[in-house]
Write a protein that holds these residues in place. Structure first.
Motif, PDB file in Angstrom:
ATOM      1  N   ASN A 228      -0.498   6.137  -6.876  1.00  0.00           N
ATOM      2  CA  ASN A 228      -0.394   5.303  -5.672  1.00  0.00           C
ATOM      3  C   ASN A 228      -0.914   3.890  -5.943  1.00  0.00           C
ATOM      4  O   ASN A 228      -1.420   3.587  -7.032  1.00  0.00           O
ATOM      5  CB  ASN A 228      -1.078   5.975  -4.473  1.00  0.00           C
ATOM      6  CG  ASN A 228      -2.584   6.070  -4.655  1.00  0.00           C
ATOM      7  OD1 ASN A 228      -3.170   5.358  -5.475  1.00  0.00           O
ATOM      8  ND2 ASN A 228      -3.212   6.952  -3.900  1.00  0.00           N
TER       9      ASN A 228
ATOM     10  N   GLU B 280      -3.450   2.227  -4.824  1.00  0.00           N
ATOM     11  CA  GLU B 280      -4.890   2.081  -5.053  1.00  0.00           C
ATOM     12  C   GLU B 280      -5.227   2.374  -6.515  1.00  0.00           C
ATOM     13  O   GLU B 280      -5.949   1.624  -7.173  1.00  0.00           O
ATOM     14  CB  GLU B 280      -5.613   3.068  -4.123  1.00  0.00           C
ATOM     15  CG  GLU B 280      -7.100   2.883  -4.048  1.00  0.00           C
ATOM     16  CD  GLU B 280      -7.755   4.010  -3.236  1.00  0.00           C
ATOM     17  OE1 GLU B 280      -8.970   4.107  -3.280  1.00  0.00           O
ATOM     18  OE2 GLU B 280      -7.023   4.786  -2.581  1.00  0.00           O
ATOM     19  N   GLU B 281      -4.654   3.483  -7.019  1.00  0.00           N
ATOM     20  CA  GLU B 281      -4.904   3.830  -8.418  1.00  0.00           C
ATOM     21  C   GLU B 281      -4.303   2.760  -9.343  1.00  0.00           C
ATOM     22  O   GLU B 281      -4.910   2.385 -10.349  1.00  0.00           O
ATOM     23  CB  GLU B 281      -4.304   5.208  -8.745  1.00  0.00           C
ATOM     24  CG  GLU B 281      -4.613   5.653 -10.163  1.00  0.00           C
ATOM     25  CD  GLU B 281      -4.032   7.024 -10.529  1.00  0.00           C
ATOM     26  OE1 GLU B 281      -3.398   7.666  -9.665  1.00  0.00           O
ATOM     27  OE2 GLU B 281      -4.208   7.435 -11.688  1.00  0.00           O
TER      28      GLU B 281
ATOM     29  N   VAL C 232      -3.085  -5.410  -4.013  1.00  0.00           N
ATOM     30  CA  VAL C 232      -2.398  -4.506  -3.075  1.00  0.00           C
ATOM     31  C   VAL C 232      -2.514  -5.100  -1.686  1.00  0.00           C
ATOM     32  O   VAL C 232      -3.590  -5.565  -1.295  1.00  0.00           O
ATOM     33  CB  VAL C 232      -3.040  -3.098  -3.088  1.00  0.00           C
ATOM     34  CG1 VAL C 232      -2.367  -2.182  -2.075  1.00  0.00           C
ATOM     35  CG2 VAL C 232      -2.981  -2.487  -4.480  1.00  0.00           C
TER      36      VAL C 232
ATOM     37  N   ASP D 113       0.823  -1.221   0.000  1.00  0.00           N
ATOM     38  CA  ASP D 113       0.000   0.000   0.000  1.00  0.00           C
ATOM     39  C   ASP D 113       0.856   1.270   0.000  1.00  0.00           C
ATOM     40  O   ASP D 113       0.337   2.378  -0.148  1.00  0.00           O
ATOM     41  CB  ASP D 113      -1.001  -0.005   1.172  1.00  0.00           C
ATOM     42  CG  ASP D 113      -0.337  -0.301   2.503  1.00  0.00           C
ATOM     43  OD1 ASP D 113       0.913  -0.318   2.571  1.00  0.00           O
ATOM     44  OD2 ASP D 113      -1.069  -0.518   3.496  1.00  0.00           O
TER      45      ASP D 113
ATOM     46  N   GLU E  16      -3.963  -0.349  -8.781  1.00  0.00           N
ATOM     47  CA  GLU E  16      -4.810  -1.549  -8.818  1.00  0.00           C
ATOM     48  C   GLU E  16      -6.072  -1.284  -9.627  1.00  0.00           C
ATOM     49  O   GLU E  16      -6.491  -2.114 -10.441  1.00  0.00           O
ATOM     50  CB  GLU E  16      -5.187  -1.986  -7.396  1.00  0.00           C
ATOM     51  CG  GLU E  16      -5.916  -3.323  -7.396  1.00  0.00           C
ATOM     52  CD  GLU E  16      -6.332  -3.779  -5.996  1.00  0.00           C
ATOM     53  OE1 GLU E  16      -6.591  -2.922  -5.139  1.00  0.00           O
ATOM     54  OE2 GLU E  16      -6.408  -4.999  -5.789  1.00  0.00           O
ATOM     55  N   SER E  17      -6.645  -0.094  -9.440  1.00  0.00           N
ATOM     56  CA  SER E  17      -7.915   0.168 -10.129  1.00  0.00           C
ATOM     57  C   SER E  17      -7.723   0.266 -11.641  1.00  0.00           C
ATOM     58  O   SER E  17      -8.635  -0.027 -12.395  1.00  0.00           O
ATOM     59  CB  SER E  17      -8.612   1.416  -9.564  1.00  0.00           C
ATOM     60  OG  SER E  17      -7.925   2.567  -9.992  1.00  0.00           O
TER      61      SER E  17
END
Ligand code: HXC
Length: 258
Positions: free
Chosen positions: A167, A169-170, A180, A124, A172-173
């Motif tokens: 980052n 999160e982005e 993550v 993360d 992964e999306s």
């Protein structure tokens, strides 16, 4: 083999390779990329190794190509040496799966190296970026091509043109990374994924890598035809017979890579 810029630890069929230039946030210089190519080739040749995990430190997977090594080079030197070309090609020729376990910075060549692996597991804390534009250059070991295929043109252009960081999160999306996990669990998660892969038939895992990568090299029709032939050819292996028999017998398969 003794290495100075990476650490290689082999256990339970997995080669764990840790980039190790802590003073330079694992910046990729010629020595490191040469040693990395040697290490992955050695793992690929080894009868004991079935999967490779590539990782860095908590702070950086790799903060890019070594700017201090590149700064004074001329076009002629870069072109004549085909800078990082040979090392990248050697890395990409490895037929066993390579997982990138990324914490902290994966920038420039570091992001490109992660994308040269077969999939990326991110902590993360991971930050991905192609900030070469800030140095008056562009990505040089596949970043413009791989990132565009992985995340699409708009986001790839955004990353390469603005040099901003993304980052975990982005990442992964948008499909840059497969999962993550909390930073403290990164190594365990990557080793556990590698352990699962190491239990399979090596012939089948190599066929998966070869065939999925084909999707980026050819048309859909050719890729589907290639997959069909690869699938059919695995029926020449003992591992296919064992895998299917073990399912029917309700027991764990004993793959022998034959
Ligand atoms: C050489 C690097 C480096 C790099 C970090 N260092 N990145 N050295 N090449 N790419 C060194 C710093 O000089 C410093 O050493 C030490 O690592 C710690 O870095 P700091 O900057 O003090 O850390 P911090 O303030 O936390 O900032 C971290 C950072 C920053 C945001 C990652 O270091 C940074 O912006 N690095 C450059 C990122 C970059 O532009 N990458 C793309 C490179 S071009 P000293 O000795 O000074 O203390 C590229 C092209 C690929 O990758 C194509 C190849 C063919």
């Amino acid at each position: 083999m003794a290495y100075e810029t990476i650490i290689v630890e082999n256990s339970d069929g997995i080669a764990l390779i840790t980039l190790n230039r802590p003073d330079a946030l694992n910046a990729l210089n010629s020595q490191l990329l040469g040693e990395l190519a040697d290490a992955v080739e050695e793992a690929d040749r080894s009868d004991k190794i079935r999967c490779i995990v590539l990782t860095g430190s908590e702070k950086a997977f790799a903060a890019g190509a070594d700017i201090k090594e590149m700064a004074d080079k001329s076009f002629v030197e870069m072109y004549r040496s085909n800078f990082f070309g040979a090392e990248s090609d050697r890395f990409l020729r490895v037929r066993k799966p390579i997982i990138a376990a990324v914490a902290g910075y994966a920038l420039g060549g570091g992001c490109e190296l992660a994308m040269m692996c077969d999939f990326i597991i991110a902590a993360d804390t991971a930050k991905f970026g192609q900030p070469e534009i800030n140095l008056g250059v562009i990505a040089g070991i596949g970043g413009t091509q791989r990132m565009t295929r992985f995340v699409g043109k708009s986001k790839s252009m955004d990353m390469h043109l603005t040099g901003r960081f993304m980052n975990a999160e982005e990442a992964e999306s948008c499909g840059l990374v497969s999962r993550v996990v909390p930073a403290k669990k990164l190594r365990d998660e990557a080793m556990s994924a590698a352990g699962k892969i190491a239990e399979k038939s090596l012939l089948a895992t190599m066929a998966v890598k070869d065939t999925v990568n084909r999707a980026y090299e050819t048309t859909l029709a050719e890729g589907i035809n290639y997959e069909r032939r690869m699938f059919q050819s695995l029926f020449a292996t003992e591992d296919q017979a064992e895998g299917m028999a073990s399912y029917i017998d309700k027991r764990e398969p004993q793959f022998r890579d034959k």
